[in-house]
Design a protein around this motif. Sequence first.
Motif, PDB file in Angstrom:
ATOM      1  N   ARG A  23      44.303  35.817  29.753  1.00 16.27           N
ATOM      2  CA  ARG A  23      44.345  36.501  31.049  1.00 16.27           C
ATOM      3  C   ARG A  23      43.561  35.735  32.106  1.00 16.27           C
ATOM      4  NH1 ARG A  23      42.634  42.450  30.523  1.00 16.27           N
ATOM      5  NH2 ARG A  23      43.256  42.422  32.706  1.00 16.27           N
ATOM      6  N   MET A  24      42.421  35.115  31.698  1.00 15.66           N
ATOM      7  CA  MET A  24      41.642  34.297  32.644  1.00 15.66           C
ATOM      8  C   MET A  24      42.462  33.107  33.113  1.00 15.66           C
ATOM      9  SD  MET A  24      37.739  34.037  31.331  1.00 15.66           S
ATOM     10  CE  MET A  24      37.526  34.882  29.792  1.00 15.66           C
ATOM     11  N   VAL A  25      43.151  32.457  32.170  1.00 13.11           N
ATOM     12  CA  VAL A  25      43.980  31.294  32.519  1.00 13.11           C
ATOM     13  C   VAL A  25      45.088  31.709  33.472  1.00 13.11           C
ATOM     14  CG1 VAL A  25      45.610  29.611  31.585  1.00 13.11           C
ATOM     15  CG2 VAL A  25      43.449  30.044  30.412  1.00 13.11           C
ATOM     16  N   LYS A  26      45.693  32.851  33.207  1.00 17.46           N
ATOM     17  CA  LYS A  26      46.770  33.346  34.066  1.00 17.46           C
ATOM     18  C   LYS A  26      46.261  33.620  35.479  1.00 17.46           C
ATOM     19  CE  LYS A  26      50.302  36.930  34.155  1.00 17.46           C
ATOM     20  NZ  LYS A  26      50.823  38.122  33.497  1.00 17.46           N
ATOM     21  N   ARG A  27      45.074  34.204  35.578  1.00 14.84           N
ATOM     22  CA  ARG A  27      44.500  34.471  36.896  1.00 14.84           C
ATOM     23  C   ARG A  27      44.176  33.175  37.630  1.00 14.84           C
ATOM     24  NH1 ARG A  27      40.275  39.540  36.415  1.00 14.84           N
ATOM     25  NH2 ARG A  27      41.792  41.045  35.631  1.00 14.84           N
ATOM     26  N   CYS A  28      43.646  32.193  36.906  1.00 10.74           N
ATOM     27  CA  CYS A  28      43.309  30.914  37.536  1.00 10.74           C
ATOM     28  C   CYS A  28      44.570  30.177  37.982  1.00 10.74           C
ATOM     29  CB  CYS A  28      42.499  30.043  36.594  1.00 10.74           C
ATOM     30  SG  CYS A  28      40.809  30.607  36.424  1.00 10.74           S
ATOM     31  N   ALA A  29      45.642  30.334  37.223  1.00 12.70           N
ATOM     32  CA  ALA A  29      46.894  29.688  37.602  1.00 12.70           C
ATOM     33  C   ALA A  29      47.445  30.301  38.884  1.00 12.70           C
ATOM     34  CB  ALA A  29      47.916  29.815  36.483  1.00 12.70           C
ATOM     35  N   ALA A  30      47.184  31.590  39.082  1.00 15.20           N
ATOM     36  CA  ALA A  30      47.659  32.259  40.283  1.00 15.20           C
ATOM     37  C   ALA A  30      46.889  31.778  41.509  1.00 15.20           C
ATOM     38  CB  ALA A  30      47.520  33.767  40.141  1.00 15.20           C
ATOM     39  N   SER A  31      45.573  31.649  41.361  1.00 15.84           N
ATOM     40  CA  SER A  31      44.746  31.210  42.474  1.00 15.84           C
ATOM     41  C   SER A  31      43.355  30.866  41.962  1.00 15.84           C
ATOM     42  CB  SER A  31      44.643  32.315  43.525  1.00 15.84           C
ATOM     43  OG  SER A  31      43.717  31.969  44.522  1.00 15.84           O
ATOM     44  N   GLU A  32      42.766  29.815  42.502  1.00 15.62           N
ATOM     45  CA  GLU A  32      41.425  29.400  42.087  1.00 15.62           C
ATOM     46  C   GLU A  32      40.359  30.389  42.548  1.00 15.62           C
ATOM     47  OE1 GLU A  32      40.026  26.820  40.340  1.00 15.62           O
ATOM     48  OE2 GLU A  32      42.050  26.429  39.636  1.00 15.62           O
ATOM     49  N   SER A  33      40.627  31.138  43.603  1.00 18.40           N
ATOM     50  CA  SER A  33      39.609  32.019  44.177  1.00 18.40           C
ATOM     51  C   SER A  33      39.621  33.432  43.588  1.00 18.40           C
ATOM     52  CB  SER A  33      39.803  32.102  45.690  1.00 18.40           C
ATOM     53  OG  SER A  33      41.066  32.672  45.976  1.00 18.40           O
ATOM     54  N   VAL A  34      40.409  33.668  42.561  1.00 17.60           N
ATOM     55  CA  VAL A  34      40.506  34.990  41.948  1.00 17.60           C
ATOM     56  C   VAL A  34      39.263  35.249  41.101  1.00 17.60           C
ATOM     57  CG1 VAL A  34      41.826  36.388  40.321  1.00 17.60           C
ATOM     58  CG2 VAL A  34      43.006  34.939  41.930  1.00 17.60           C
ATOM     59  N   ASP A  35      38.738  36.476  41.191  1.00 18.20           N
ATOM     60  CA  ASP A  35      37.552  36.857  40.423  1.00 18.20           C
ATOM     61  C   ASP A  35      37.953  37.155  38.983  1.00 18.20           C
ATOM     62  OD1 ASP A  35      34.925  37.646  39.871  1.00 18.20           O
ATOM     63  OD2 ASP A  35      35.429  39.738  40.260  1.00 18.20           O
ATOM     64  N   ARG A  36      37.291  36.516  38.047  1.00 15.78           N
ATOM     65  CA  ARG A  36      37.570  36.749  36.637  1.00 15.78           C
ATOM     66  C   ARG A  36      36.314  37.173  35.883  1.00 15.78           C
ATOM     67  NH1 ARG A  36      37.560  30.957  37.088  1.00 15.78           N
ATOM     68  NH2 ARG A  36      35.994  30.170  35.640  1.00 15.78           N
ATOM     69  N   SER A  37      35.310  37.619  36.625  1.00 13.85           N
ATOM     70  CA  SER A  37      34.033  37.985  36.012  1.00 13.85           C
ATOM     71  C   SER A  37      34.174  39.164  35.054  1.00 13.85           C
ATOM     72  CB  SER A  37      32.993  38.296  37.079  1.00 13.85           C
ATOM     73  OG  SER A  37      33.400  39.399  37.862  1.00 13.85           O
ATOM     74  N   ASP A  38      35.118  40.077  35.323  1.00 15.76           N
ATOM     75  CA  ASP A  38      35.304  41.216  34.422  1.00 15.76           C
ATOM     76  C   ASP A  38      35.773  40.751  33.043  1.00 15.76           C
ATOM     77  OD1 ASP A  38      37.753  40.439  35.631  1.00 15.76           O
ATOM     78  OD2 ASP A  38      38.645  42.380  35.161  1.00 15.76           O
ATOM     79  N   LEU A  39      36.651  39.762  33.002  1.00 17.14           N
ATOM     80  CA  LEU A  39      37.135  39.244  31.728  1.00 17.14           C
ATOM     81  C   LEU A  39      36.052  38.457  31.004  1.00 17.14           C
ATOM     82  CD1 LEU A  39      40.677  38.121  32.888  1.00 17.14           C
ATOM     83  CD2 LEU A  39      40.064  40.193  31.651  1.00 17.14           C
ATOM     84  N   GLU A  40      35.249  37.728  31.764  1.00 19.91           N
ATOM     85  CA  GLU A  40      34.141  36.991  31.160  1.00 19.91           C
ATOM     86  C   GLU A  40      33.133  37.960  30.544  1.00 19.91           C
ATOM     87  OE1 GLU A  40      32.831  34.689  34.487  1.00 19.91           O
ATOM     88  OE2 GLU A  40      34.351  33.159  34.175  1.00 19.91           O
ATOM     89  N   ARG A  41      32.874  39.081  31.218  1.00 27.57           N
ATOM     90  CA  ARG A  41      31.968  40.095  30.672  1.00 27.57           C
ATOM     91  C   ARG A  41      32.532  40.690  29.393  1.00 27.57           C
ATOM     92  NH1 ARG A  41      31.478  41.881  35.985  1.00 27.57           N
ATOM     93  NH2 ARG A  41      32.908  43.572  35.507  1.00 27.57           N
ATOM     94  N   ASN A  42      33.839  40.925  29.348  1.00 27.88           N
ATOM     95  CA  ASN A  42      34.467  41.453  28.134  1.00 27.88           C
ATOM     96  C   ASN A  42      34.269  40.500  26.960  1.00 27.88           C
ATOM     97  OD1 ASN A  42      35.407  43.728  29.402  1.00 27.88           O
ATOM     98  ND2 ASN A  42      37.481  42.959  29.698  1.00 27.88           N
ATOM     99  N   VAL A  43      34.470  39.219  27.183  1.00 35.97           N
ATOM    100  CA  VAL A  43      34.299  38.226  26.122  1.00 35.97           C
ATOM    101  C   VAL A  43      32.839  38.201  25.677  1.00 35.97           C
ATOM    102  CG1 VAL A  43      34.367  35.755  25.591  1.00 35.97           C
ATOM    103  CG2 VAL A  43      36.276  36.820  26.805  1.00 35.97           C
TER     104      VAL A  43
END
Length: 58
Positions: A23-43
């Motif tokens: 999911r993090m990779v998918k978000r980064c592919a959509a845009s570099e400025s997307v917040d993925r901190s919620d997924l990092e916290r889950n991991v």
Amino acid sequence: MSQDPTPKLTAGETARVAWNVARMVKRCAASESVDRSDLERNVERILDRARKRAEKSK
């Protein structure tokens, strides 16, 4: 007390980590400025639980 950076994961934990990383990779592919901190916290939560379980079993 030194924590193991990569604790032994169960099959379910491995699957959840893989799902969140995908999911993090998918978000980064959509845009570099997307917040993925919620997924990092889950991991991190999954890894923390695995570390606690490893400490408990010692």
